[in-house]
Design an enzyme around this catalytic site. Structure first.
Site, PDB file in Angstrom:
ATOM      1  N   ILE A  65     -28.253  63.403  48.347  1.00 31.09           N
ATOM      2  CA  ILE A  65     -27.427  63.235  47.144  1.00 31.09           C
ATOM      3  C   ILE A  65     -28.278  63.344  45.880  1.00 31.09           C
ATOM      4  CG2 ILE A  65     -25.744  61.859  48.403  1.00 31.09           C
ATOM      5  CD1 ILE A  65     -26.870  59.352  47.101  1.00 31.09           C
ATOM      6  N   LEU A  69     -43.114  58.539  51.045  1.00 30.91           N
ATOM      7  CA  LEU A  69     -43.081  59.763  51.855  1.00 30.91           C
ATOM      8  C   LEU A  69     -43.368  61.005  51.016  1.00 30.91           C
ATOM      9  CD1 LEU A  69     -39.933  58.872  53.995  1.00 30.91           C
ATOM     10  CD2 LEU A  69     -42.353  58.570  54.598  1.00 30.91           C
ATOM     11  N   GLU A 102     -33.144  52.242  45.112  1.00 29.16           N
ATOM     12  CA  GLU A 102     -32.401  51.163  44.447  1.00 29.16           C
ATOM     13  C   GLU A 102     -33.342  50.146  43.817  1.00 29.16           C
ATOM     14  OE1 GLU A 102     -28.256  51.535  46.822  1.00 29.16           O
ATOM     15  OE2 GLU A 102     -29.539  49.886  47.463  1.00 29.16           O
TER      16      GLU A 102
END
Lengths: 751, 187
Positions: A474, A623, A698
């Site tokens: 997204i 990552l 978040e």
């Protein structure tokens, strides 16, 4: 694969591809307009008609009659679907309100009809010809009015048990005895996700089989809930969503675009495409619910917290859930006496649900102002006050440690980097010309979640590794980190990996939400790659345990074989799912950070400008530092919106959000956001997953708004406890302005 | 002018021109198009639905977000705020006309390098806007934050941010977009 013991050394630890800042693998498609979003699928389902959704004009009540004759006979119209001819519909398990209204209306702009026509213009025009006779009912729309009688909400799944406050020690006694206390109430408004791509779906039936090309963060949830809503078998439904123009939680759930497109396509006997209009999105879909939060803190004169209480009240439709704004308070700071709980009022506004960092984003907006206020009462530096009250164990379950917790380092490193020591602790006393300057800090905290996640990996004849999973991207960078994971595991360069996402024909993944996507979905890919490595080793007749996959070869002992040799007899496919054991019960798994903000407030107009922003994050292994940083700066931007401008204005008479477009609902623009700096602590958390990575998307939002609010206070000396901090809330109290006016008056008199 | 050298493509409004459709000819990314459209059709819907140039995005359809920014007659406009018929004879450049995945425009390459996007939905509009912004600065057109209206304009951080503020990015890639534009401006 089941992850139930801490990760040992594994191929990801090589960090040749993982952990390196790669450009997004889908970047060249997104920047050239070649990435296909849901409404743009001219490549599928030929003969698409256009659907236009009509929303309810009342918030609560029912439809006495709905007249569609004029619309049906308008030029180009193929079908009109309302509750009267839609047939029996179910409700998705994740939906609170029905997605098609009628005869009962549950909220404003709930879909009441779809018009299907040859063109968009014809469908839109005909929708205006539908005449609905509404009977308005009595609704409750005012949270402040409903809050005093809102019942406690139980987190227990067993609803027969009475809801109780979460108690540790004796809060009341400790608070009463504390020499320094704070008792303050904060409010956060309803907020909208306002993602750039509207809800959109192309629906096409072939007999009783339905395919939807849609924009959804959670393919499996959409798959389940659309099948359930339409009453069709899951195997007769395919959901496809390879590119998603933002979600932030707004696209976690099945929404009206998909249901109405499917109903319209069925009625018209042709594929139908639907995009929800922007002005309909805010009241038709979900939002972050407003909260009223009372926080009480008691401390020793030395600044040790002895008591913490946090009670948050929010509202929702019947059977809806609360905004869990107290979640972080259970875990963030040490104090032996604690009283925490949420209250939930029934409101008839549109459905409240998850928006980026649900719970913590709202909760930290309040808690971290309270910490700032308490530090000032104690005469302590706000950074030190937080450090003094750090805990290394779950405050509600002593002895239960955090898997990793470097909050203190985030605060200390950030303070050094931001030149925090230059902050004037006396608010309203630092000037730069006409600007009042302030610095603010807040803690970032968000729990790490792991969700079951599967993937299929194939090694093709051409040596290309293809990953298939219903995971979504997204904007988070899933395509890229999944490619990096497969490349690292299989020992191939990044350009030898193809990632295919967002299709219900692929193995079910974690999906994108709750900052669990990156860690969970790559762990699923890790599991599938372990299986693929075993299959390849077996094919090559080598021991998989000591086989090393690197540079497109498999090495075992003295043997070195090209990967391509393993697929001479045909491609090799492996599939697996990562399941999770109890390590999250044994250890509290959370992510941490510290936000630092500098603002300038115009001494004469009260206008607030953010000058500098820094986030220091501790979230396990990163990552891809490039895409992870983007997640954090994007979240910091949303935090500035929450602090300074975002608010859905509630019409408490008629029960709807008034400012339901992007002109009325203000979000940050370029001019609002300065250069942002992000630092990641070098971590790898072996208790969370074989990737040793936790979520970050978040965390970046959590605490930002409070850091801005605290900086504004430091600049002005005027404490605003009701978000957003618009200038009308502090203008008349600005000491600098009052002082300036006084000086001017004195000067004029002296003339 | 003659357009004989440019391939002409006749595209009918899908699926068939509605009653009252009107003819329109315009050049998009150097390609000439003759179409018949419902007069209510916006330039944005002409591009996306009729000509299938879906790189230009619809974020709000109200001129509030900038996702539909294209360059028409040398100026950036919100394609959603303009009817297709207003562009008879116009030359329009869309994101597809700037570069391709294999031959990126310098700004497209800079957006990739600086990660100036996340979900990608506002990105074509941001890039079209940025191309025009650099042109506006070069042409000496002042903005709200220009201190001296007659001095030569420079692509400072403040100038670029002010001029780009009509393009919303809800993912919040602003800091990176500013760096991407700065790199191209300095080149």
């Amino acid at each position: 694969m089941k992850f139930d013991t801490p990760a040992g050394i594994n191929p990801i630890d090589r960090m040749k591809v993982v952990g390196v800042a790669h450009d997004r693998v889908d970047g060249k498609f997104k920047t050239t307009g070649m990435a296909p979003y849901a409404y743009e699928r001219h490549d599928v389902a030929p003969g698409q008609l256009y659907g236009f959704i009509l929303g309810s004009a009342i918030a609560k009540g029912h439809i006495a009659a709905i007249h569609t004759t004029h619309a049906e006979s308008a030029p180009g119209v193929r079908a009109v679907v309302t509750y009267a001819n839609a047939g029996k519909l179910g409700k998705g398990s994740k939906n609170t309100a029905n997605l098609l209204a009628g005869p009962e209306i549950e909220h404003y702009h709930q879909a009441v009809a779809i018009v299907v026509a040859d063109t968009f213009e014809a469908a839109r025009s005909a929708a205006a010809l539908i005449d609905v006779d509404y009977v308005r009912g009595t609704g409750h729309f005012d949270l402040a009015a409903a809050a005093p009688t809102a019942p406690l909400h139980s987190e227990d799944k067993d609803k027969s048990k009475p809801a109780v406050l979460d108690r540790v020690g004796d809060f009341e006694a400790a608070f009463a005895a504390a020499p320094v206390t704070l008792d303050a109430t904060y409010t956060t408004p309803d907020e909208a996700h306002a993602m750039m791509e509207p809800f959109a779906t192309v629906a096409s039936w072939s007999g009783d089989k339905l395919t939807v090309w849609t924009s959804n963060q959670m393919i499996a949830w959409a798959h389940d809930d659309l099948a359930q809503t339409l009453g069709i078998a899951k195997e007769n439904l395919r959901v496809n969503s390879p590119f998603i123009g933002g979600g932030f939680g707004g696209k976690l759930f099945l929404r009206a675009d998909a249901v109405m497109a499917a109903l319209g396509a069925k009625a018209a006997g042709r594929p139908v495409k639907v995009a929800m209009t922007r002005p309909m999105m805010f009241n038709n879909s979900t939002h972050r619910p407003a909260t009223i939060q009372r926080i009480r803190l008691g401390a020793t004169r030395g600044g040790k917290l002895t008591s913490i209480s946090h009670i948050s009240t929010s509202g929702n439709l019947p059977d809806g859930s609360p905004e869990t704004a107290t979640a972080q308070t259970k875990l963030l700071y040490a104090a032996p006496n604690r009283l925490i709980g949420t209250r939930l009022a029934v409101l008839d506004l549109p459905e409240g649900n998850a928006m980026r960092a649900p719970g913590e984003a709202s909760g930290l907006m309040a808690l971290e102002i309270a910490m700032d206020e308490m530090a000032e009462k104690l005469g302590m530096d706000p950074v030190e006050f937080r450090i003094v009250n750090d805990t290394q164990e779950d405050p509600e379950k002593p002895g239960r440690l955090f898997s990793q917790r470097q909050l203190i380092r985030c605060l200390r490193d950030g303070a050094a980097r931001f030149d925090w020591s230059a902050r004037n602790p006396r608010p309203g006393n630092t000037r730069d010309g006409d600007q009042l300057i302030g610095l603010g800090v807040a803690t970032a905290f968000r729990n790490n979640l792991n969700v079951t996640s599967g993937a299929r990996v194939r090694l093709g004849h051409d040596g290309v590794v293809t990953v298939e999973t219903d995971m979504t991207d997204i904007g988070t960078g899933s395509y890229t980190i999944i490619a990096q994971t497969a490349a690292e595991m299989m020992g191939v360069p990044l350009d030898r990996v193809v990632v295919r996402l967002g299709d219900s024909s692929f193995p079910v993944s974690a999906g994108s939400g709750g900052q669990f996507g990156a860690g969970s979905s790559t762990s699923g890919v890790y599991a599938a790659c372990v299986k693929l490595r075993e299959a390849i080793a077996q094919n090559l007749g080598v021991n998989s345990a000591d086989a090393v996959f690197e540079d497109g070869h498999v090495r075992s002992g003295n043997r070195r074989v090209a990967l391509a040799d393993a697929v001479r007899g045909g491609e090799i496919v492996a599939e697996d799912t990562m399941h999770w054991g109890d390590l999250d019960k044994e250890y509290q798994q959370s992510t941490f950070g510290a936000h630092f903000v500098e603002v300038a407030v115009d001494a004469f107009t009260g206008e607030i400008r953010v000058r500098r922003m820094l986030a220091v994050c501790a979230a396990g292994r990163v990552l891809n530092p490039k895409t992870a940083r983007s997640q954090v700066i994007g979240a910091m931007t949303m935090g500035v919106g929450g602090a300074l401008m975002e608010e859905l204005a509630v019409d408490t008479r008629f029960g709807f959000f008034v400012n339901h477009d992007l002109a009325g609902y203000e979000v940050p623009v370029h001019a609002d956001i300065p250069h942002q700096e992000v630092i990641f602590l070098d971590e790898a958390d072996d208790k969370v997953s074989p990737m040793k990575a936790k979520g970050i998307g978040e965390l970046g939002l959590c605490g930002v708004a409070a850091a801005v609010a605290n900086a504004v206070y430091n600049a002005t000396g005027v404490r605003v406890r009701d978000y957003p901090i618009t200038l009308d809330k502090h203008l008349e109290k600005l000491p600098a302005l009052i002082q300036a006016l006084t000086i001017r008056n004195v000067c004029e008199k002296a003339k | 002018m003659t357009v004989a050298a440019i391939p002409t493509k006749s595209v009918r409004a899908a699926p068939s021109p509605p009653p009252g459709a009107m003819p329109l000819a315009l050049t998009i990314n150097g390609e000439h198009h003759r179409v018949e459209v419902d007069p209510r059709t916006t330039l944005l819907d002409l591009l996306r639905d009729h000509l299938r140039l879906t790189g230009t995005k619809k974020g709000c359809d109200h001129g509030q977000c900038g996702a539909c920014t294209v360059i028409a007659g040398g100026k950036r406009i919100n394609a959603c705020l303009s009817l297709a018929l207003q562009h008879d004879g116009d030359k329009v450049t869309t994101i597809e006309g700037l570069g391709t995945p294999d031959r990126l425009h310098p700004l497209q390459a800079a957006f990739v390098k600086h990660d100036g996007f996340q979900c990608g939905y506002c990105t074509p509009g941001q890039i079209c806007s940025a191309v025009a912004v650099l042109g506006e600065i070069k042409a000496g057109i002042p903005s709200h934050v220009s201190a001296d209206l007659t001095a030569p304009m420079r692509a400072t951080n403040a100038e670029v941010r002010e001029r780009m503020s009509g393009n919303i990015c809800r993912c919040g890639a602003y800091s990176n977009i500013a760096e991407a534009i700065a790199e191209v401006a300095a080149a």
